[in-house]
Design an enzyme around this catalytic site. Sequence first.
Site, PDB file in Angstrom:
ATOM      1  N   TYR A  36     -15.834 -29.896  23.802  1.00 12.97           N
ATOM      2  CA  TYR A  36     -15.409 -29.519  25.155  1.00 12.97           C
ATOM      3  C   TYR A  36     -16.625 -29.512  26.079  1.00 12.97           C
ATOM      4  CZ  TYR A  36     -11.290 -27.646  22.676  1.00 12.97           C
ATOM      5  OH  TYR A  36     -10.196 -27.475  21.875  1.00 12.97           O
ATOM      6  N   HIS A 112     -11.980 -30.157  13.728  1.00 15.83           N
ATOM      7  CA  HIS A 112     -11.135 -30.467  14.894  1.00 15.83           C
ATOM      8  C   HIS A 112     -10.049 -31.498  14.563  1.00 15.83           C
ATOM      9  CE1 HIS A 112     -11.714 -30.086  19.520  1.00 15.83           C
ATOM     10  NE2 HIS A 112     -10.449 -30.124  19.213  1.00 15.83           N
ATOM     11  N   PRO A 192      -0.226 -23.432  24.261  1.00 16.07           N
ATOM     12  CA  PRO A 192       1.066 -22.742  24.167  1.00 16.07           C
ATOM     13  C   PRO A 192       1.805 -22.694  25.494  1.00 16.07           C
ATOM     14  CG  PRO A 192      -0.702 -21.136  24.219  1.00 16.07           C
ATOM     15  CD  PRO A 192      -1.362 -22.494  24.123  1.00 16.07           C
ATOM     16  N   GLY A 196      -0.061 -26.054  30.883  1.00 19.88           N
ATOM     17  CA  GLY A 196       0.218 -25.536  32.233  1.00 19.88           C
ATOM     18  C   GLY A 196       1.650 -25.774  32.680  1.00 19.88           C
ATOM     19  N   PHE A 197       2.328 -26.734  32.058  1.00 17.75           N
ATOM     20  CA  PHE A 197       3.670 -27.120  32.521  1.00 17.75           C
ATOM     21  C   PHE A 197       4.666 -25.959  32.447  1.00 17.75           C
ATOM     22  CE2 PHE A 197       7.920 -28.927  31.848  1.00 17.75           C
ATOM     23  CZ  PHE A 197       8.021 -29.672  33.009  1.00 17.75           C
TER      24      PHE A 197
END
Length: 303
Positions: A36, A112, A192, A196-197
């Site tokens: 990230y 990952h 989760p 953002g949706f």
Amino acid sequence: MGMTWGYGKADRAESLATIHRALDLGVTLFDTADIYGPFLNEELVGEALAGHRQEVVLATKCGLQVPDASVFHHDASKFSLTRNGSPEHILKSCDDSLRRLRTDYIDLYQLHRVDPQVPIEETVGAFASLVKAGKVRHIGLSECTVDELSRAHQVYPITTVQSELSLWTRDVLSEVLPFCQQHEIGFLPFSPLGRGFLTGHFDQASNFKKEDFRSLLPRFQPEALKTNVRIVEAVKDLAKRKEAAPAQIALAWVLALGENVVPIPGASKRNHLEENLGGAHIQLTKEELLSLNELPAPMGGRY
Ligand SMILES: NC(=O)c1ccc[n+]([C@@H]2O[C@H](COP(=O)([O-])OP(=O)(O)OC[C@H]3O[C@@H](n4cnc5c(N)ncnc54)[C@H](OP(=O)(O)O)[C@@H]3O)[C@@H](O)[C@H]2O)c1
């Protein structure tokens, strides 16, 4: 992740303030990864948690590499990730993460992605040697199959699996989550909030800048959004009836999946963090859970 990577530029000062607010509000688990940023997120987390190391469970990941990092922040379509599960890479990545995180141990070190070129036994063997060396407390996997998990678990006990799980991504419910439940392995649902949706902040007219990774994802394309808003409309309706926010309903649904399920919502703003924490206090009735379970599947794959 979103503080340095993925969804466009986030405000650094607000990100640091969000981590501090999380500490004040009793959040103990922080999840990051070397990729990230790349690397910037671990540096940010290390800076924010300095002086608080004993209060937190620090989780990070390795095993993904990005050939040209600079391009990502301008145009998400130019970015590509490669997997590296070789023992040499894992051992070196751990030392680099420890330095960036300003600590001498990682509570939860996660692979990952499984590297198909390296037998999982060899990769997990390297993680196990890090536990032996005192650099790592627990080992986790991310986005693995049951077969990979089961093989890894025979080499060294796997503490957690992290995979995408939310109201619109339920793939793990059939095999991976039941396996974790049978073997007392923790499960960390990532994204989760459906990236953002599921917070209800997007509609069918939403579009995403080219530096925002969602601009590439099938579910966020204009045609798919038109269909997928039906999902979030139903979440919004239930939220209204319960005097809650849609994000809280999305998190309460994930939390209701089991004691071993610990969602890791991303928020780079204090108001989002505070709203999300309220999800832990929402109790969904059997009927409400049933209605959420029956939501239509989304249009478009998750990648
Ligand atoms: N293992 C893996 O491969 C993998 C992949 C993806 C993510 N993850 C992990 O999972 C974590 C969370 O996933 P994610 O960030 O992809 O998705 P997410 O938690 O589903 O959603 C994050 C997005 O939702 C927004 N948001 C959060 N709370 C909100 C609220 N109450 N109201 C409105 N918007 C809100 C955030 O905006 P702001 O930033 O503006 O607050 C951000 O854009 C990451 O931080 C990372 O640690 C792991």
